[in-house]
Design a protein around this motif. Structure first.
Motif, PDB file in Angstrom:
ATOM      1  N   LEU A 236      28.783  31.261  37.145  1.00  0.00           N
ATOM      2  CA  LEU A 236      27.499  31.815  36.725  1.00  0.00           C
ATOM      3  C   LEU A 236      27.338  33.236  37.251  1.00  0.00           C
ATOM      4  O   LEU A 236      26.978  34.157  36.517  1.00  0.00           O
ATOM      5  CB  LEU A 236      26.370  30.917  37.241  1.00  0.00           C
ATOM      6  N   PHE A 237      27.626  33.403  38.534  1.00  0.00           N
ATOM      7  CA  PHE A 237      27.495  34.725  39.141  1.00  0.00           C
ATOM      8  C   PHE A 237      28.376  35.745  38.422  1.00  0.00           C
ATOM      9  O   PHE A 237      27.920  36.822  38.035  1.00  0.00           O
ATOM     10  CB  PHE A 237      27.879  34.651  40.626  1.00  0.00           C
ATOM     11  N   GLY A 238      29.641  35.383  38.213  1.00  0.00           N
ATOM     12  CA  GLY A 238      30.600  36.314  37.614  1.00  0.00           C
ATOM     13  C   GLY A 238      30.157  36.757  36.232  1.00  0.00           C
ATOM     14  O   GLY A 238      30.161  37.952  35.919  1.00  0.00           O
ATOM     15  N   ASN A 239      29.751  35.823  35.424  1.00  0.00           N
ATOM     16  CA  ASN A 239      29.330  36.157  34.064  1.00  0.00           C
ATOM     17  C   ASN A 239      28.128  37.081  34.058  1.00  0.00           C
ATOM     18  O   ASN A 239      28.079  38.061  33.320  1.00  0.00           O
ATOM     19  CB  ASN A 239      29.006  34.887  33.288  1.00  0.00           C
ATOM     20  N   LEU A 240      27.136  36.743  34.896  1.00  0.00           N
ATOM     21  CA  LEU A 240      25.914  37.537  34.884  1.00  0.00           C
ATOM     22  C   LEU A 240      26.118  38.889  35.567  1.00  0.00           C
ATOM     23  O   LEU A 240      25.573  39.900  35.145  1.00  0.00           O
ATOM     24  CB  LEU A 240      24.793  36.750  35.564  1.00  0.00           C
ATOM     25  N   TYR A 241      26.950  38.886  36.605  1.00  0.00           N
ATOM     26  CA  TYR A 241      27.215  40.141  37.310  1.00  0.00           C
ATOM     27  C   TYR A 241      27.920  41.114  36.371  1.00  0.00           C
ATOM     28  O   TYR A 241      27.566  42.296  36.286  1.00  0.00           O
ATOM     29  CB  TYR A 241      28.070  39.857  38.543  1.00  0.00           C
TER      30      TYR A 241
END
Lengths: 308, 156
Positions: A236-241
């Motif tokens: 989730l973090f990677g995609n949104l970041y």
């Protein structure tokens, strides 16, 4: 050119820095040159300060937005639930029911065990994560600039998308992990859980071989167990970041002449449209994986019960 | 980008929201949805039953109509028969009555004729005797009177 590059880097770094409230140790030289006489809880005035605070720091913007959006979810859905009647559903109620039914169906398919908490958790995750992701679609400068104007501090750090902070995503993943452990222990007992970790995946049926295989099994199972929350949070973090990063880069292009402005406008629109898909998908993936992990925690391998 | 206390804060927040949803959002929402589901299901069932009832009623009505028609036909048939019978009976009675009247009239006529004959005979006899007396007082011609008397007797 060098100056421009500098400001661009600064712009990006400024956008990627959270608003941090934390503890600075005694004798610390602050960004403005003053030296602290004793350890104090204070707002970080630079990225360096924020980094030096170590673990004892809180991202006020992340927590603020996530709690605010969570409260929004609770308020809207609780109000819909309170007003709900079995007559013909109208307006917002039918939307809420649509989402609820969608989640309920999905959970019923993936989670065959009895636990009334899993479906509401899935709903919470889906809507809450979606709302947090949705903040990504607000143009990157709007809210930070508004916050800077209101607070009067031009260098105020303000990140509005909680899911671009690994603390938020890993925090949720950690809670999911804790629930996994809790339900595993509750459903299988401590012995059952340990057996699952040590007698899997390699299993011969002869106790002396199994004893030899324990370390190997445990290594594999532990890695796969720990990988679950970490991958859940980091995905989730990677995609949104990455999405946020591209919005920031596009925002920089806005400043490069008329052509840059038009180009950036088109790029921004394209990326935002694509991102609508990404944020929904990521919220959905987080929900589905959580449900699957819960199902795994509840799953009892009957075959193992009879061994030994 | 640092991992710090926010992690724990977010975990607690997450669990709090999940708890809230579990306690206050999910049960009423799902309850309402299930209630509506049941409502719809029972509504559909009732509709089906009603249409079945309608079909049944329709069939019953058709049957009754048929029966009624048959009964009416039967009644009309019976009535026709009875009417014919009555006409027949009346005819017979009238004929019998006619015959009886005719017979009575004939008998009376016969009687009257006989009586008239009798009267006539007695009158003729008287006449004959009176004639004879008259003839006798005037002239007795046995031969001539014989013929006359015989003629008279033959006429009677």
């Amino acid at each position: 050119m060098a100056g421009e590059a500098q400001t661009a880097t600064g712009y990006i770094q400024h956008h990627l820095q959270n608003m941090v409230f934390g503890k600075l140790p005694a004798g610390y030289t602050r960004a403005d040159g003053t030296v602290l006489s004793e350890s104090t809880w204070t707002m970080a005035h630079s990225s360096q300060e924020a980094a030096d605070m170590g673990f004892w720091a809180v991202h006020l913007d992340t927590l603020g937005w996530s709690i605010g959006l969570g409260l929004l979810f609770c308020f809207l859905f609780a109000r819909a639930a309170k007003k709900a009647s079995s007559d013909v559903p109208r307006g917002f109620q039918s939307f809420v029911e649509l989402v609820t039914e969608f989640v309920d169906k999905l959970v019923k398919e993936t989670f065959p065990h009895r636990n009334t908490m899993v479906a509401p958790m899935a709903l919470t995750i889906f809507v809450w994560v979606f709302l947090m992701n949705l903040m990504d679609l607000v143009p990157v400068d709007w809210l930070p600039m508004a916050a800077a104007k209101i607070s009067g501090n031009d260098h105020l750090f303000f990140k509005v998308v909680p899911t671009t902070d690994p603390n938020a995503t890993l925090g949720m993943a950690l809670a999911v992990f804790a629930l996994m452990i809790f339900f595993s222990l509750r459903e299988k007992g401590a012995i059952g859980f340990i057996k699952e970790l040590t007698l899997h995946p390699f299993h011969t049926g002869k106790w002396y071989f199994d004893l030899l295989l324990i370390p190997f099994n445990f290594l594999l199972e532990a890695v796969s167990l720990i990988a679950k929350p970490i991958s859940l949070g980091l995905r989730l973090f990677g995609n949104l970041y990455a999405g946020e990063m591209i919005f920031i880069l596009i925002a920089i292009v806005f400043g490069v002449g008329v052509l840059g402005f038009i180009g950036a406008g088109l790029m921004h629109m394209g990326w935002a449209i694509f991102h609508v898909l990404v944020i929904t998908l990521q919220a959905f993936v987080f929900m589905v994986l959580t449900t699957v992990y819960m199902a795994m925690a509840h799953h009892r391998d009957e075959e193992h019960e009879h061994d030994q | 980008m640092n991992i710090n206390l926010t992690l724990i804060g977010q975990s607690i927040t997450f669990l709090a929201f999940v708890w809230f949803c579990w306690r206050f959002v999910w049960p009423p929402l799902l309850g309402v949805m299930q209630e509506r589901e049941q409502k719809i299901a029972s509504g559909l069932e009732e509709a089906e039953r009603a249409s079945k009832d309608l079909e049944l009623a329709r069939r019953k009505a058709a049957e009754q109509l048929k029966e009624a028609k048959e009964q009416a036909a039967e009644i009309i048939d019976g009535a026709n028969k009875r009417a014919n019978q009555i006409i027949e009976e009346a005819k017979n009675a009238a004929e019998a009555e006619g015959d009886r009247l005719k017979a009575a009239a004939k008998a009376e006529i016969e009687q009257e004729v006989n009586r008239a004959k009798e009267q006539l005979r007695s009158r003729v006899a008287t006449l004959a005797v009176a004639g004879a007396e008259k003839i006798l007082s005037v002239n007795i011609d046995a031969q001539a009177h014989d013929d006359l008397i015989e003629k008279l007797a033959a006429e009677l």
